[in-house]
Design an enzyme around this catalytic site. Structure first.
Site, PDB file in Angstrom:
ATOM      1  N   TRP A 264       0.874  -1.191   0.000  1.00 26.22           N
ATOM      2  CA  TRP A 264       0.000   0.000   0.000  1.00 26.22           C
ATOM      3  C   TRP A 264       0.904   1.232   0.000  1.00 26.22           C
ATOM      4  O   TRP A 264       1.852   1.283   0.812  1.00 26.22           O
ATOM      5  CB  TRP A 264      -0.883  -0.060   1.249  1.00 26.22           C
ATOM      6  CG  TRP A 264      -1.827   1.081   1.421  1.00 26.22           C
ATOM      7  CD1 TRP A 264      -2.654   1.621   0.465  1.00 26.22           C
ATOM      8  CD2 TRP A 264      -2.054   1.826   2.622  1.00 26.22           C
ATOM      9  NE1 TRP A 264      -3.395   2.641   1.007  1.00 26.22           N
ATOM     10  CE2 TRP A 264      -3.044   2.795   2.338  1.00 26.22           C
ATOM     11  CE3 TRP A 264      -1.531   1.762   3.909  1.00 26.22           C
ATOM     12  CZ2 TRP A 264      -3.510   3.687   3.286  1.00 26.22           C
ATOM     13  CZ3 TRP A 264      -1.999   2.650   4.857  1.00 26.22           C
ATOM     14  CH2 TRP A 264      -2.973   3.601   4.552  1.00 26.22           C
TER      15      TRP A 264
ATOM     16  N   ASP B 279      -1.536  -5.773   9.223  1.00 21.29           N
ATOM     17  CA  ASP B 279      -2.508  -4.751   8.807  1.00 21.29           C
ATOM     18  C   ASP B 279      -3.706  -5.492   8.211  1.00 21.29           C
ATOM     19  O   ASP B 279      -3.630  -6.024   7.109  1.00 21.29           O
ATOM     20  CB  ASP B 279      -1.847  -3.823   7.780  1.00 21.29           C
ATOM     21  CG  ASP B 279      -2.737  -2.633   7.430  1.00 21.29           C
ATOM     22  OD1 ASP B 279      -3.888  -2.575   7.914  1.00 21.29           O
ATOM     23  OD2 ASP B 279      -2.280  -1.763   6.656  1.00 21.29           O
TER      24      ASP B 279
ATOM     25  N   ALA C  94      -7.058  -4.727   7.036  1.00 23.45           N
ATOM     26  CA  ALA C  94      -7.967  -3.624   6.701  1.00 23.45           C
ATOM     27  C   ALA C  94      -9.211  -4.091   5.949  1.00 23.45           C
ATOM     28  O   ALA C  94     -10.128  -3.310   5.738  1.00 23.45           O
ATOM     29  CB  ALA C  94      -7.224  -2.581   5.865  1.00 23.45           C
TER      30      ALA C  94
ATOM     31  N   LYS D 135     -13.904  -0.431   5.492  1.00 22.04           N
ATOM     32  CA  LYS D 135     -14.424  -1.197   4.349  1.00 22.04           C
ATOM     33  C   LYS D 135     -15.549  -2.129   4.786  1.00 22.04           C
ATOM     34  O   LYS D 135     -16.607  -2.144   4.178  1.00 22.04           O
ATOM     35  CB  LYS D 135     -13.307  -2.022   3.704  1.00 22.04           C
ATOM     36  CG  LYS D 135     -11.946  -1.383   3.719  1.00 22.04           C
ATOM     37  CD  LYS D 135     -11.758  -0.314   2.673  1.00 22.04           C
ATOM     38  CE  LYS D 135     -10.486   0.466   2.982  1.00 22.04           C
ATOM     39  NZ  LYS D 135      -9.991   1.314   1.947  1.00 22.04           N
TER      40      LYS D 135
HETATM   41  C1  LMR Z   1      -6.731   2.505  -0.848  1.00 23.36           C
HETATM   42  O1  LMR Z   1      -5.663   1.893  -0.840  1.00 23.36           O
HETATM   43  O2  LMR Z   1      -7.216   3.017  -1.871  1.00 23.36           O
HETATM   44  C2  LMR Z   1      -7.504   2.635   0.430  1.00 23.36           C
HETATM   45  O3  LMR Z   1      -6.892   1.933   1.439  1.00 23.36           O
HETATM   46  C3  LMR Z   1      -7.791   4.028   0.781  1.00 23.36           C
HETATM   47  C4  LMR Z   1      -6.597   4.735   1.334  1.00 23.36           C
HETATM   48  O4  LMR Z   1      -6.708   5.284   2.438  1.00 23.36           O
HETATM   49  O5  LMR Z   1      -5.555   4.761   0.687  1.00 23.36           O
END
Ligand code: LMR
Length: 394
Positions: free
Chosen positions: A127, A208, A210, A243
């Site tokens: 991420w 993590d 999420a 989410k």
């Molecule tokens: C994403 O990766 O698009 C989501 O997790 C939103 C974010 O906060 O980046």
């Protein structure tokens, strides 16, 4: 005074969100930021969430402070949702955090206090916010092999070989499920091997989680976190309600720590509370109270689970439909992997110029690494997207 500063890089996910909003072309396809959208392009408020909010409105009697750790009932329910009793409660502590990101931040800050010379290992790729967050907490960041662009699966042997070289000063950031950005995930057997490696090396897991409930199911998606919880005496876990409860803007997450015994957990918890108090004092309550009400009420919980499962099924269906549509047009199996991936995201493996081409010619928006959010697609858009991808790649 600000002349001492130079311009900071913009977060690419939010930059893309602004670009999409500024595009006036009808029929634009937004596969950018990770929010769930229904067939009409709306991010709905779940009915269980709406009912919990109505209950708050009619029964809440005060807006006094909630306390540094936040909503206690919420924290207990979130620990249970993720870990399901795999660690004895006396070894677990948790604080409500402002979103999953806030939970990761609290935990990274705690880990920096515990391991000042630590290094954070993130997946390659990860991420886009993981690296800056770990660096902001003061850590050096390194990557472990994860995604294989050739197979669009996990380079598991290489990942494991790297993890095996780590030691007690290393912190391994693991995506609990629904890997972001790739959509390629560890199997339960591979999780077991990761756990065995962590046990061997003493490297410290930061999980993590999420997207619990967006991949293979609420229980299935917690496999990795629970496998770590059963075998590793100390770990930290960040969870998010953005989410799976669809309460993105309420910013609700939970920072969870497990200590080797109750005394160790208490000390770590005191540091966590100190971090929160020194940063934002305490979290806002509304979103956490929604989640607490839902998770503690049998009927509302069942309703929420059914809604979550419907969202999950729709994402799995979108994946299959997109893979089928591309196969039908291209006569190739090149994109079949989309149907195997899980969660909101898949990394398509397109070059930046193809991503730019799709944006300019087809009003199709994805991150520049070609991550798409599969949950943003309605059926009609799936057909147009398949046309655009095949047009740009075949
Ligand atoms: C994403 O990766 O698009 C989501 O997790 C939103 C974010 O906060 O980046």
């Amino acid at each position: 005074m600000f002349e001492t500063l130079s311009k900071a890089p913009q977060d690419k996910i939010f930059a893309l969100m602004a670009e999409v909003a500024a595009d006036a072309r009808p029929g634009k396809i937004d596969l950018g930021i990770g929010v769930y959208k229904d067939d009409d392009g709306n991010t709905p408020i779940m009915s269980a969430v709406r009912k919990a909010e109505e209950r708050i409105l009619t029964t809440a009697r005060t807006k006094t402070y909630i306390g540094v750790a936040g909503n206690k009932g919420f924290c207990t329910a979130m620990v249970d949702l993720a870990l399901a009793g795999t660690v004895p409660a006396e070894r677990v502590r948790s604080v409500q955090a402002p979103g999953g990101t806030g939970a990761v931040w609290v935990l990274l800050t705690l880990l920096k206090r515990a391991k000042p010379n630590g290094r954070v290992w993130i997946s390659d790729p990860s991420w886009p916010n993981h690296k800056p967050m770990a660096e902001q907490a003061g850590f050096a960041v390194a990557t472990y092999p994860y995604f294989d662009p050739a197979t669009r699966g996990v380079r598991f042997e290489e990942m494991l070989a790297t993890l095996d070289t780590l030691g007690p000063d290393d912190i391994v950031l693991l995506h609990g499920c629904c890997h972001n950005p790739t959509g390629a995930n560890l199997t339960p057997g591979q999780w077991d091997e990761v756990v065995a490696s962590l046990s061997r090396t003493g490297a410290f897991p930061l999980i993590d989680l999420a997207y619990q409930g967006f991949g293979d199911g609420l229980e299935e998606d917690a496999y990795g976190a629970r496998a770590i919880a059963k075998a590793i005496p100390e770990f930290v876990l960040a969870t998010s309600c953005s989410k799976n409860f669809g309460i993105y803007r309420e910013r609700v997450g939970c920072a969870i720590i497990a200590g080797k015994d109750a005394a160790a957990a208490d000390v770590a918890n005191s540091q966590m509370l100190n971090i929160v108090r020194g940063a934002y004092s305490q979290p806002p309550d509304h979103g956490a109270e929604i989640v607490r009400i839902i998770l503690e009420d049998k009927d509302l919980r069942a309703e929420w689970q059914a809604e979550l499962e419907a969202m999950r099924q729709r994402m799995v269906g979108n994946r299959q439909a997109l893979a089928d549509a591309i196969r039908a047009r291209s006569n190739s199996t090149d994109f079949d992997f989309v149907a195997q991936h899980r969660g909101m995201f898949s990394l398509l493996g397109l070059g930046v110029s193809t991503v730019e081409h799709l944006k300019a010619n087809n009003a199709v928006y994805m991150l520049d690494d070609s991550r798409i959010n599969i949950a943003g697609l309605a059926d009609e858009r799936i057909q147009r997207l398949a046309d655009a991808i095949v047009g740009a790649t075949h």
